[in-house]
Design an enzyme around this catalytic site. Structure first.
Site, mmCIF file in Angstrom:
data_model
loop_
_atom_site.group_PDB
_atom_site.id
_atom_site.type_symbol
_atom_site.label_atom_id
_atom_site.label_comp_id
_atom_site.label_asym_id
_atom_site.label_seq_id
_atom_site.Cartn_x
_atom_site.Cartn_y
_atom_site.Cartn_z
ATOM 1 N N ARG A 1 0.844 -1.200 0.000
ATOM 2 C CA ARG A 1 0.000 0.000 0.000
ATOM 3 C C ARG A 1 0.871 1.238 0.000
ATOM 4 O O ARG A 1 1.012 1.912 1.011
ATOM 5 C CB ARG A 1 -0.877 -0.044 1.220
ATOM 6 N N GLN B 1 -0.564 2.219 -6.181
ATOM 7 C CA GLN B 1 -2.009 2.416 -6.092
ATOM 8 C C GLN B 1 -2.744 1.974 -7.359
ATOM 9 O O GLN B 1 -3.817 1.385 -7.279
ATOM 10 C CB GLN B 1 -2.325 3.878 -5.807
ATOM 11 N N ASP C 1 -3.462 -1.796 -7.487
ATOM 12 C CA ASP C 1 -4.079 -2.378 -6.295
ATOM 13 C C ASP C 1 -5.449 -2.982 -6.610
ATOM 14 O O ASP C 1 -6.478 -2.329 -6.533
ATOM 15 C CB ASP C 1 -4.206 -1.269 -5.230
ATOM 16 N N SER D 1 -8.232 -3.105 -3.818
ATOM 17 C CA SER D 1 -9.017 -1.877 -3.680
ATOM 18 C C SER D 1 -10.050 -1.764 -4.797
ATOM 19 O O SER D 1 -11.186 -1.356 -4.556
ATOM 20 C CB SER D 1 -8.115 -0.638 -3.704
ATOM 21 N N TYR E 1 -3.706 -1.558 7.325
ATOM 22 C CA TYR E 1 -4.729 -2.567 7.613
ATOM 23 C C TYR E 1 -5.027 -2.588 9.106
ATOM 24 O O TYR E 1 -4.155 -2.296 9.930
ATOM 25 C CB TYR E 1 -4.232 -3.958 7.210
HETATM 26 N N1 LIG Z 1 -2.133 2.333 -1.815
HETATM 27 C C1 LIG Z 1 -2.642 2.789 -0.687
HETATM 28 O O1 LIG Z 1 -2.117 3.662 -0.068
HETATM 29 C C2 LIG Z 1 -3.908 2.168 -0.162
HETATM 30 C C3 LIG Z 1 -4.592 1.287 -0.980
HETATM 31 C C4 LIG Z 1 -5.756 0.699 -0.502
HETATM 32 C C5 LIG Z 1 -6.231 1.010 0.766
HETATM 33 N N2 LIG Z 1 -5.564 1.890 1.537
HETATM 34 C C6 LIG Z 1 -6.063 2.195 2.886
HETATM 35 O O2 LIG Z 1 -5.964 1.062 3.736
HETATM 36 C C7 LIG Z 1 -6.993 1.073 4.705
HETATM 37 C C8 LIG Z 1 -7.703 -0.268 4.813
HETATM 38 O O3 LIG Z 1 -8.540 -0.455 3.708
HETATM 39 P P1 LIG Z 1 -9.227 -1.825 3.271
HETATM 40 O O4 LIG Z 1 -10.493 -1.507 2.631
HETATM 41 O O5 LIG Z 1 -8.306 -2.625 2.466
HETATM 42 O O6 LIG Z 1 -9.451 -2.583 4.617
HETATM 43 P P2 LIG Z 1 -9.887 -4.067 4.869
HETATM 44 O O7 LIG Z 1 -10.654 -4.609 3.706
HETATM 45 O O8 LIG Z 1 -8.685 -4.815 5.337
HETATM 46 O O9 LIG Z 1 -10.899 -3.891 6.111
HETATM 47 C C9 LIG Z 1 -12.097 -3.154 5.998
HETATM 48 C C10 LIG Z 1 -12.236 -2.187 7.138
HETATM 49 O O10 LIG Z 1 -12.669 -2.892 8.309
HETATM 50 C C11 LIG Z 1 -12.073 -2.268 9.421
HETATM 51 N N3 LIG Z 1 -12.107 -3.163 10.607
HETATM 52 C C12 LIG Z 1 -11.374 -4.272 10.862
HETATM 53 N N4 LIG Z 1 -11.721 -4.790 12.072
HETATM 54 C C13 LIG Z 1 -12.696 -3.992 12.574
HETATM 55 C C14 LIG Z 1 -13.452 -3.995 13.777
HETATM 56 N N5 LIG Z 1 -13.272 -4.923 14.725
HETATM 57 N N6 LIG Z 1 -14.352 -2.997 13.964
HETATM 58 C C15 LIG Z 1 -14.542 -2.033 13.025
HETATM 59 N N7 LIG Z 1 -13.870 -1.986 11.878
HETATM 60 C C16 LIG Z 1 -12.947 -2.942 11.646
HETATM 61 C C17 LIG Z 1 -10.695 -1.927 8.944
HETATM 62 O O11 LIG Z 1 -10.113 -0.915 9.756
HETATM 63 C C18 LIG Z 1 -10.963 -1.438 7.528
HETATM 64 O O12 LIG Z 1 -11.201 -0.071 7.476
HETATM 65 C C19 LIG Z 1 -7.910 2.217 4.293
HETATM 66 O O13 LIG Z 1 -7.623 3.322 5.102
HETATM 67 C C20 LIG Z 1 -7.542 2.499 2.869
HETATM 68 O O14 LIG Z 1 -7.795 3.832 2.490
HETATM 69 C C21 LIG Z 1 -4.399 2.469 1.111
#
Ligand SMILES: NC(=O)c1ccc[n+]([C@@H]2O[C@H](COP(=O)([O-])OP(=O)(O)OC[C@H]3O[C@@H](n4cnc5c(N)ncnc54)[C@H](O)[C@@H]3O)[C@@H](O)[C@H]2O)c1
Length: 390
Positions: free
Chosen positions: A128, A133, A136, A139, A235
Site C-alpha cells: 500500500r 495504487q 491495487d 481496492s 490494515y
Molecule cells: N495504496 C494505498 O495507499 C492504499 C490502498 C488501498 C487502501 N488503503 C487504505 O488502507 C486502509 C484499509 O482499507 P481496506 O479496505 O483494504 O481494509 P480491509 O478490507 O482490510 O478492512 C475493511 C475495514 O474494516 C475495518 N475493521 C477491521 N476490524 C474492525 C473492527 N473490529 N471494527 C470495526 N472496523 C474494523 C478496517 O479498519 C478497515 O477499514 C484504508 O484506510 C484504505 O484507504 C491504502
C-alpha cells in the site's frame, strides 16, 4: 513475450483478467496476448473485440497455457479453491502466473504452485504505497463490492432509501450503518448517500472519521479505543476478544436502530471478527437487512451463512460471496488496468525484469524456482527462512 488469458473457471465467476481496451498498452511494451475463446463473453467483451485489438483467440485452454510466457487470471489456484487445481498440470516451469492466489490461505496450495515451477505473483500482496495504487486490485474489487452491497441492501429492504414528500404522505429515509470504513465501506457510504439514505459508519481505526464525514456519513464514536488499531500497511490489526466483546455491547444500540447494516470488517489472514451477534439481530426491526461482505472469511455477523441469503428473526442476512463478479464489465476493466500497470512494471523491453530491490515485485512474488520465496508468507506459515534470505 506472450500473455495468456484463460477463461475463468471458478463456478459462477464472470470476470476476465484482461479486457480489449488494455491490449494496445501491452503491445507497446512488446507483449502479445492470447485469449481462450469466450473468456470475456460473460463480462461483456466478445472475442472479436480482443481480435480487433490484436489478440489471438485460441479455442483450447491447454493451448493458452502452453503458448504463454505469462498467465494472467482473476481467481488463480488458491483463491479458486473449487476448480483451480485443474490448472496445475497446465502450468510450465519458469512461466509467470499473476492473479488472486489467496496467499494467506493454505500453505499446501502455495507449495503445490511452487512445485509446478511457476514464478507466481499474488495481487493481494500489493504494497500500500502511492506508487502501487494503480496496481491495487484488492481496492478495485472492494470498491465494486461496497457499491453492490448497497444495491443488494436496498433491494432486500421492504422500505425506500430516500426521504420522499408525496401527496400520499412523507416517507422517512432509511438508515444505513456501515461497519468497517475501508475501501468497500467508503464506497458503500457514498452509494447509500446517493440513494438518499441516512448513513452512519464505524471503524476501529479512528483515522477514517474524517473520510466518513467527507462523504456525508456520521461517524459512530464508541467509548473504546483499539490498542494499535492499524499496521504499517494501513490494515486493521486483530484485537483481543475482550475488545470485540466491548465493541459488540456498544454497537448493539446503533445496529438496532439501522434498517440496513453493511459489514466489511476484515483482518488480513485472520477469521473476521464477529461484531453483530444473534442477540443484536433479534433486536433489529422486522424486515431489516444485513449485507455481510466478510462472509467468505467467516462473517461479521454470527448468523451469516457464507454463500447463502437467509432470514433469521425477520432479518435478511446476505452472505453472498464474490460480489465483484456480479459487476463483471467494470470489475474486469479495473482489474485489467491494475494488471496492465503491474505487467508494465515488471516487464522491460519485452522481457521479465525481476528486480527484488523493488518493493512492488518483492512483496507480490510468491513462488520461484520451485520454492515459496516470499519472506512474509514463509514467516506467516512458519516455514524455515530460505538459505538465500538468511
Ligand atoms: N495504496 C494505498 O495507499 C492504499 C490502498 C488501498 C487502501 N488503503 C487504505 O488502507 C486502509 C484499509 O482499507 P481496506 O479496505 O483494504 O481494509 P480491509 O478490507 O482490510 O478492512 C475493511 C475495514 O474494516 C475495518 N475493521 C477491521 N476490524 C474492525 C473492527 N473490529 N471494527 C470495526 N472496523 C474494523 C478496517 O479498519 C478497515 O477499514 C484504508 O484506510 C484504505 O484507504 C491504502
Amino acid at each position: 513475450m506472450i500473455v495468456g488469458v484463460p477463461r475463468e473457471i471458478f463456478p459462477g465467476e464472470r470476470r476476465v483478467a484482461l479486457v480489449p481496451g488494455v491490449l494496445p498498452a501491452l503491445a507497446k511494451a512488446g507483449l502479445e496476448v492470447v485469449v481462450e475463446a469466450g473468456a470475456g463473453v460473460e463480462a461483456g467483451y466478445a472475442d472479436a473485440e480482443y481480435e480487433s485489438k490484436g489478440a489471438k483467440i485460441l479455442p483450447r485452454r491447454e493451448d493458452v497455457f502452453s503458448s504463454a510466457d505469462i498467465i494472467v487470471q482473476v481467481l488463480g489456484y488458491g483463491s479458486n479453491d473449487r476448480t483451480g487445481r485443474a490448472d496445475l498440470p497446465l502450468l510450465k516451469r519458469g512461466q509467470v502466473l499473476i492473479g488472486f492466489l489467496r496467499p494467506l490461505g493454505d500453505v499446501h496450495t502455495l507449495e503445490e504452485l511452487a512445485a509446478s515451477g511457476v514464478t507466481s505473483f499474488s495481487v493481494e500482496l500489493m504494497p500500500r504505497i502511492t506508487r502501487a495504487q494503480n496496481m491495487d486490485a484488492l481496492s478495485s474489487m472492494a470498491t465494486i463490492c461496497g457499491y453492490k452491497a448497497v444495491l443488494i441492501g436496498a433491494d432486500k429492504l421492504p422500505k425506500l432509501f430516500p426521504m420522499l414528500t408525496t401527496a400520499a404522505g412523507t416517507i422517512t429515509p432509511s438508515r444505513v450503518l456501515v461497519i468497517g470504513a475501508g475501501v468497500a465501506g467508503l464506497q458503500a457510504i457514498a452509494t447509500a448517500r446517493r440513494l438518499g439514505a441516512v448513513v452512519s459508519a464505524y471503524d476501529l481505526r479512528p483515522v477514517v472519521k474524517e473520510q466518513v464525514q467527507s462523504l456525508g456519513g456520521r461517524f459512530v464514536e464508541l467509548p473504546i479505543e483499539a490498542a494499535d488499531a492499524q499496521d504499517a500497511g494501513g490494515y486493521a490489526k486483530a484485537q483481543d476478544e475482550s475488545f470485540y466483546q466491548k465493541q459488540r455491547e456498544l454497537l448493539g444500540k446503533v445496529v438496532a436502530e439501522s434498517d440496513v447494516v453493511i459489514t466489511t470488517a476484515v483482518v488480513p489472514g485472520k477469521k473476521s471478527p464477529v461484531l453483530v451477534t444473534k442477540d443484536m439481530v433479534e433486536k433489529m426491526t422486522l424486515g431489516s437487512v444485513i449485507v455481510d461482505l466478510a462472509a467468505e472469511r467467516g462473517g461479521n455477523c454470527e448468523l451469516t451463512r457464507s454463500e447463502e441469503i437467509i432470514v433469521a428473526h425477520g432479518v435478511t442476512i446476505v452472505g453472498t460471496i464474490n460480489l465483484a463478479s456480479s459487476v463483471p464489465y467494470h470489475a474486469s476493466q479495473m482489474y485489467a488496468k491494475n494488471l496492465t500497470n503491474f505487467l508494465l512494471h515488471i516487464v522491460k523491453d519485452g522481457k521479465l525484469a525481476l528486480n527484488l530491490e523493488d518493493e512492488i515485485a518483492r512483496s507480490t512474488l510468491v513462488t520461484q524456482s520451485g520454492e515459496v520465496v516470499n519472506p512474509r508468507l514463509r514467516e506467516f506459515f512458519n516455514l524455515p527462512a530460505l538459505a538465500a534470505a538468511q
